[in-house]
Design an enzyme around this catalytic site. Sequence first.
Site, short mmCIF file in Angstrom:
data_model
loop_
_atom_site.label_atom_id
_atom_site.label_comp_id
_atom_site.label_asym_id
_atom_site.label_seq_id
_atom_site.Cartn_x
_atom_site.Cartn_y
_atom_site.Cartn_z
CE LYS A 31 -3.99 1.52 2.82
NZ LYS A 31 -4.77 1.11 4.02
CB SER A 106 -8.11 2.44 2.80
OG SER A 106 -7.27 2.10 3.89
CB SER A 130 -8.21 -0.33 5.76
OG SER A 130 -9.11 0.74 5.83
#
Length: 420
Positions: A31, A106, A130
């Site tokens: 990420k 996310s 997330s």
Amino acid sequence: EEARAAAARADAGIRRGEPLGLLHGVPLAHKDMFYRAGRITTGGSRLLAEHRPQMTATVVRKLEAAGAIWLGSLNMSEFAANPTGQNDSFGDCRNAWDQARISGGSSSGSGVAVAMRACFGSLGSDTGGSVRLPAALNGVVGLRPTYGRVSRHGILPRTWSMDTVGPLARTARDCARLLTVIAGADDNDSSCSTLDVPRYEEQLSGDIAGLRIAVPTNYFHDGAAAEVRDAMAASLRVFSDLGAEIVEVGVPDPERLYHLGNLISQVEAAAIHANLLQTHGEDYPLILKTRMASGFYVPAVDYLAALSARARLAAEFAEAVLARADVLHTPTVGMTAPPFEAIAARSPADVFPILARTARNTRPFSTLGMPAISVPAGFCRAGLPIGFQLVGRPFAEGLLLRVADAYQRATDWHLRAPQQ
């Protein structure tokens, strides 16, 4: 080029007979919020398109020391603040099994990249779900460790008191190895636990006979799709066949925990983004601006009361649930991945219902700081993944991984991959 050079060094190390780390030559991608000194880290936002941190995240250093190869940075919801995975700055991350549907967020790119077999594993962050949401919606394993189990030094913050770093991978065993590498004390992060880190893989015995798995009688199955409910029942039959005892429990009001977590994250995100919101508020997408700006209007007394209530509520949860069972079993999310148009925020009034629809089952445990893991549990008739969630006592990651691994030994959902 960087990854190829690292792979060449890894090969040379093998030829020279050098000691090999736990992740020697293993390709990972993460990420886009884990800092590497001098390298751009955007946090998924064009507002940080030229952001070059001067530090390297502790977890990145640990992965490098274990021999892992960094393939690149992955898409994410902007500022890690959207559970759908949509991104106005760099484009929406699309579900690995159907590109017309959301990926979950996310840590959206992490879930998709692992599902597509683009990398062995990935690090994401989990403040309200997330890691677990994109894991469930893309058919991979995602672990949110106990708050403080993994250092957050050198990672773009979302919410100070709930942010947690966790791995996504195809199997619980892969997650166990990644967690062994990244967990542990860090002098640069005062919230990081000093407890010793087990070799989690050594705890994966495959034996869960006699373990008690709690099934909630309230909240977590409310509104769940029929196919999700069917998959939950089927997964519990597998556990029963493996010798686990299934017990029903009433869970202390999870909706209260959900709303407390929302309140805390709104206030802390508002504080983190105060300057950018004042100078570039028009550049924030609707869902982010609505969530973060609302934090400016929460009275300090309410925020402090929410923080102080967490220890009491965690004890209440442990007394009601984990005194009667070893782990809790719930759907990770009560639906399969919806189409983009079905979950788009068109006005501020849409924002909080979207959050409630996606993260209602994951956020309560983020509020409590407890470990939780999402595990693939099958597919709906449309071919979209379904996942269940296991929750345990603080620092019981080894137990969660053992239960998840036992399930994966008995099933093959994790072996299935989307067409490329």
